[in-house]
Write an enzyme that holds these catalytic residues in place. Structure first.
Site: not given
Ligand code: CAO
Length: 452
Positions: A248, A424-426
């Site tokens: 994401p 990476d939004h995780r």
């Protein structure tokens, strides 16, 4: 011998419908509801099931014959002993269906059941239907319009096993009838394309059910030329696509004031000439990037395969996107933290030249913790770079431009460098990403801080 004619049931408004296929032969043991012939309308097919259980004595129709409700299809021997002895005749029926059978039993049927050798409960289900009672109504046939895909029972069985929706399979048989080979070809095509447009169930774990972009014949609209993608484009395309689908992405934009930094770079010109290597903006960005990675270790990390742990790296290898005539390549500058500016500039020059000459070894393209993609030499104001998985962030650099900046009550000309950080939004929150780019701007605004 007890003979029973099996006729075409009520098929609604259809009359004189041609027989496309006969699905049984003399001597076959058949069950109630087993398909025995296929009828064909203008557009589709309908399978006609048997109304009785028994052994086929004689088939009264041929392919091409036209039939209507009441036409005799075949003659069955429904003698109970023969029927009960046939081993593969009756398909298993759930015990729960037994209570709904007609009662009471006719005496002859009761005797037959008593004498039948080792009948299974499922056989009992059908054997208990008295011969002198009318067959169960086959309403479903009359109610089914001729809309089912054109395929025989074996093909339907195969499609069910493979989870294929037959409505999406193109038939190559007569009248576009779907053959087993068509189902196999369809599955092969789906596997090769990595997509699942016609599958009722996902075929592969990685398949996300992403619909394929339909193929278009562009020559219908004008002249075209077909140019194959280079090997590099195919390889990098696959890994970019993988990253794009798996991560994401969010991109944080920021602007660094590099007025002093650019002056410092120019001040190095004489020494650069002496050492025969030009200190580019990118060499300075590599150094500043490592300072930010040290300050924010989450950016110098990768998710492990369980996606439950972050692997923090204690080394600083930075990938640099290089534009080559054959496509994008990313050589890796190793151990940036321990290199001086001139050394870095030299490595950068050598590796980008090697990339353009297609001479990079696999080792020179491995091990990056973070990537910088600079389009500043070309132009643009911002872009959204794709993270080079399993890294968790990438810094995009656009063209620096002199801009009027309001400082201490007046507008002053400053050299402003646009930064685009995809993360990476995780792993990284927006606030952390904003702090990272702010810190980078802080370092770039005064590179003396790199010494601290
Ligand atoms: N702003 C303004 N000018 C810039 C600049 C920036 N951000 N970055 C570079 N420049 C200038 C340089 O100073 C140089 O000018 P001078 O010759 O006057 O000094 C000129 O642009 C050319 O620089 P360069 O691009 O050749 O050198 P570099 O070290 O900055 O970059 C490399 C090297 C290998 C990164 C670059 O050649 C390249 O291939 N860039 C493309 C990367 C790419 O394709 N990224 C996209 C990936 S996603 O598809």
């Amino acid at each position: 011998m007890a003979l029973q004619a099996v006729t075409v049931p009520d098929i609604g408004d259809f009359k004189d419908v041609p027989i496309l296929e006969i699905l049984v032969k003399s001597g076959d043991s058949i069950t109630i509801d087993q398909s025995i012939i296929t009828l064909e309308s203008d557009k589709a097919t309908m399978e006609i099931p048997s109304s009785h259980v028994g052994i086929v004595q004689e088939i009264k129709v041929a392919v091409g014959d036209k039939v209507s409700a009441g036409s005799v299809i075949l003659i069955l021997d429904t003698t109970t002993e023969i029927v009960a002895a046939a081993p593969s005749m009756v398909e298993p029926v759930k015990a729960a269906t037994i209570p709904s059978l007609p009662t009471p039993l006719a005496p002859s049927s009761k005797d037959a059941v008593r004498n039948a050798p080792a009948a299974t409960p499922s056989m009992m289900t059908d054997l208990r239907r008295p011969k002198n009672l009318p067959p169960p109504p086959l309403q479903s046939v009359a109610e089914q319009p001729f809309t089912k895909p054109h395929a025989g029972p074996a093909v339907r069985h195969l499609a069910r096993e493979l989870g294929v929706d037959l409505a999406r399979v193109k038939g190559s048989g007569r009248h576009n009838r779907i053959l087993k080979a068509d189902v196999h070809d369809f599955v092969k095509q789906v596997m090769n394309e990595g997509s699942v447009p016609g599958l009722a169930l996902p075929l592969t774990g990685g398949g996300m059910g992403i619909p394929e972009i339909p193929a278009i014949d562009f020559s219908k609209f004008g002249d075209i030329e077909i140019r194959p993608l280079s090997r590099i484009q195919k390889l990098s395309g696959a890994s970019l696509h993988r990253s794009w689908l798996n991560i994401p992405h969010v991109t944080q934009f920021d602007q660094a004031d590099i007025t002093e930094l650019e002056q410092f770079r120019r001040d190095l010109a004489a020494e650069s000439e002496k050492r025969q290597v030009k200190v580019t903006l990118l060499s300075l960005l590599l150094k500043a990037g490592v300072a930010a990675l040290k300050e924010f270790p989450t950016f110098n990390a990768s998710l492990d395969s369980s996606k439950e742990n972050l692997i923090l790296k204690k080394y600083y290898h930075i990938g640099v996107a290089v534009d080559t005539p054959d496509g994008l390549v990313v050589p890796v500058i190793k151990d940036v933290a321990n290199q001086g500016l001139f050394e870095l500039a030299m490595h950068l020059r050598d590796l980008s030249q090697k990339a353009r000459d297609k001479k990079l070894s696999p080792h020179e393209m491995q091990g990056a913790c973070f990537t910088i993609s600079s389009l500043g030499g070309i132009g643009g104001t911002a872009f959204t770079p794709i993270i080079n998985a399993p890294e968790v962030a990438i810094l995009g650099v656009s063209r620096a431009q002199m801009q009027p900046v309001y400082q201490h009550g007046e507008l002053v000309p400053r050299l402003i460098l646009p930064l685009s950080l995809s993360y990476d939004h995780r792993v990284i929150d927006g606030a952390l990403a904003a702090r990272f780019t702010q810190y980078l701007c802080f370092i770039l605004a005064d590179v003396r801080r790199l010494l601290l």
